[in-house]
Write a protein that holds these residues in place. Structure first.
Motif, PDB file in Angstrom:
ATOM      1  N   MET A  55       0.808  -1.221   0.000  1.00 58.65           N
ATOM      2  CA  MET A  55       0.000   0.000   0.000  1.00 58.65           C
ATOM      3  C   MET A  55       0.842   1.273   0.000  1.00 58.65           C
ATOM      4  SD  MET A  55      -2.886  -1.213   2.785  1.00 58.65           S
ATOM      5  CE  MET A  55      -3.890   0.288   2.708  1.00 58.65           C
ATOM      6  N   TYR A  56       2.035   1.196   0.570  1.00 56.62           N
ATOM      7  CA  TYR A  56       2.836   2.412   0.755  1.00 56.62           C
ATOM      8  C   TYR A  56       3.132   3.170  -0.547  1.00 56.62           C
ATOM      9  CZ  TYR A  56       6.625   5.565   1.899  1.00 56.62           C
ATOM     10  OH  TYR A  56       7.406   6.679   2.020  1.00 56.62           O
ATOM     11  N   SER A 171      -9.460  -4.071  -5.395  1.00 58.10           N
ATOM     12  CA  SER A 171      -9.410  -2.667  -5.817  1.00 58.10           C
ATOM     13  C   SER A 171     -10.263  -1.856  -4.854  1.00 58.10           C
ATOM     14  CB  SER A 171      -9.899  -2.493  -7.253  1.00 58.10           C
ATOM     15  OG  SER A 171     -11.216  -2.967  -7.409  1.00 58.10           O
ATOM     16  N   SER A 172      -9.682  -0.796  -4.323  1.00 59.53           N
ATOM     17  CA  SER A 172     -10.370   0.019  -3.326  1.00 59.53           C
ATOM     18  C   SER A 172     -11.422   0.902  -3.988  1.00 59.53           C
ATOM     19  CB  SER A 172      -9.354   0.903  -2.598  1.00 59.53           C
ATOM     20  OG  SER A 172     -10.012   1.903  -1.850  1.00 59.53           O
ATOM     21  N   PRO A 173     -12.666   0.875  -3.498  1.00 60.59           N
ATOM     22  CA  PRO A 173     -13.684   1.777  -4.039  1.00 60.59           C
ATOM     23  C   PRO A 173     -13.459   3.230  -3.646  1.00 60.59           C
ATOM     24  CG  PRO A 173     -14.605   0.410  -2.293  1.00 60.59           C
ATOM     25  CD  PRO A 173     -13.226  -0.095  -2.545  1.00 60.59           C
ATOM     26  N   THR A 174     -12.759   3.479  -2.556  1.00 63.02           N
ATOM     27  CA  THR A 174     -12.532   4.841  -2.080  1.00 63.02           C
ATOM     28  C   THR A 174     -11.303   5.471  -2.719  1.00 63.02           C
ATOM     29  OG1 THR A 174     -13.527   4.244   0.042  1.00 63.02           O
ATOM     30  CG2 THR A 174     -12.218   6.266   0.000  1.00 63.02           C
ATOM     31  N   GLY A 177      -7.309   3.188  -8.163  1.00 64.51           N
ATOM     32  CA  GLY A 177      -5.909   2.942  -8.472  1.00 64.51           C
ATOM     33  C   GLY A 177      -5.179   2.157  -7.394  1.00 64.51           C
ATOM     34  N   LEU A 178      -5.766   2.072  -6.201  1.00 63.38           N
ATOM     35  CA  LEU A 178      -5.176   1.255  -5.145  1.00 63.38           C
ATOM     36  C   LEU A 178      -5.621  -0.183  -5.376  1.00 63.38           C
ATOM     37  CD1 LEU A 178      -3.611   0.773  -2.522  1.00 63.38           C
ATOM     38  CD2 LEU A 178      -5.682   1.440  -1.258  1.00 63.38           C
ATOM     39  N   GLU A 179      -4.708  -0.998  -5.874  1.00 63.57           N
ATOM     40  CA  GLU A 179      -5.013  -2.379  -6.213  1.00 63.57           C
ATOM     41  C   GLU A 179      -3.986  -3.306  -5.573  1.00 63.57           C
ATOM     42  OE1 GLU A 179      -5.287  -2.569 -10.468  1.00 63.57           O
ATOM     43  OE2 GLU A 179      -7.226  -1.533 -10.486  1.00 63.57           O
TER      44      GLU A 179
END
Length: 196
Positions: A55-56, A171-174, A177-179
């Protein structure tokens, strides 16, 4: 502080009380009750490290702060530290810089990640989820090391977005692009190595 504090059901404690404890243990306060947090096991720490590592890079150049445990999150802070709730999510993503000080987060993170353990599973799915929702946390991940899945909830809409499984990419809904490929979360874990 007495070592049997976790068994004491007669006293309610505030964050101000908590700040005076010097036993070197990790505690959470939930409605004034003190919960001793057992030291996390190997698999828990492997998953926490993998998630933080994955995540970083997404948050590195963004205003949101990615903060792993141990870190106090006071969901309903009071001016004189007399609030009764202080938790330590495994990972917090905090996008409001005004609620971060040198000690803790005073308010709701945008995203909270909890990694299940046998001693915390019931709290993570019930009491903590309700607290996070009430405080204003938008997105909540519950990582299940036993089934190798991640449950994603959008708390403000009372929606369970979905459960992600091995072989899939969360994949983050909030945070578009965070996958996170689930295989990368669980591939190094003790349980997974035992199975292979």
């Amino acid at each position: 502080m007495q070592s049997n504090l976790a068994e004491d059901r007669t006293n309610l404690y505030t964050y101000a009380d908590y700040l005076t404890w010097d036993d070197g243990q990790r505690w959470e306060l939930i409605y004034g009750r003190a919960y001793l947090m057992a030291a996390p096991g190997t698999e828990h720490q492997e998953i926490s490290l993998a998630l933080t590592y994955l995540m970083y890079p997404f948050f590195r150049d963004k205003p949101c702060k990615l903060i792993p445990a141990p870190y106090d999150v006071r969901l309903f802070p009071q001016e004189k530290d007399d609030d009764y709730i202080s938790v330590q999510p495994d990972i917090s993503v905090i996008c409001n810089p005004d609620i971060i000080d040198e000690k803790c987060c005073k308010g709701a993170p945008t995203l909270v990640v909890e990694i299940l353990s046998p001693s915390t599973a019931s709290l993570d799915f019930t009491t903590k989820m309700d607290l996070y929702r009430e405080a204003g946390v938008k997105e909540y991940w519950i990582v299940d090391p036993f089934s190798h899945v991640v449950h994603v909830y959008l708390l403000q809409t009372h929606e369970k977005r979905r459960t992600w499984e091995i072989g899939e990419t969360l994949s983050s809904p909030t945070f578009p692009g965070l996958e996170i490929p689930l295989r990368d979360i669980f591939s190094g874990t003790t349980t997974n190595n035992t199975k292979e």
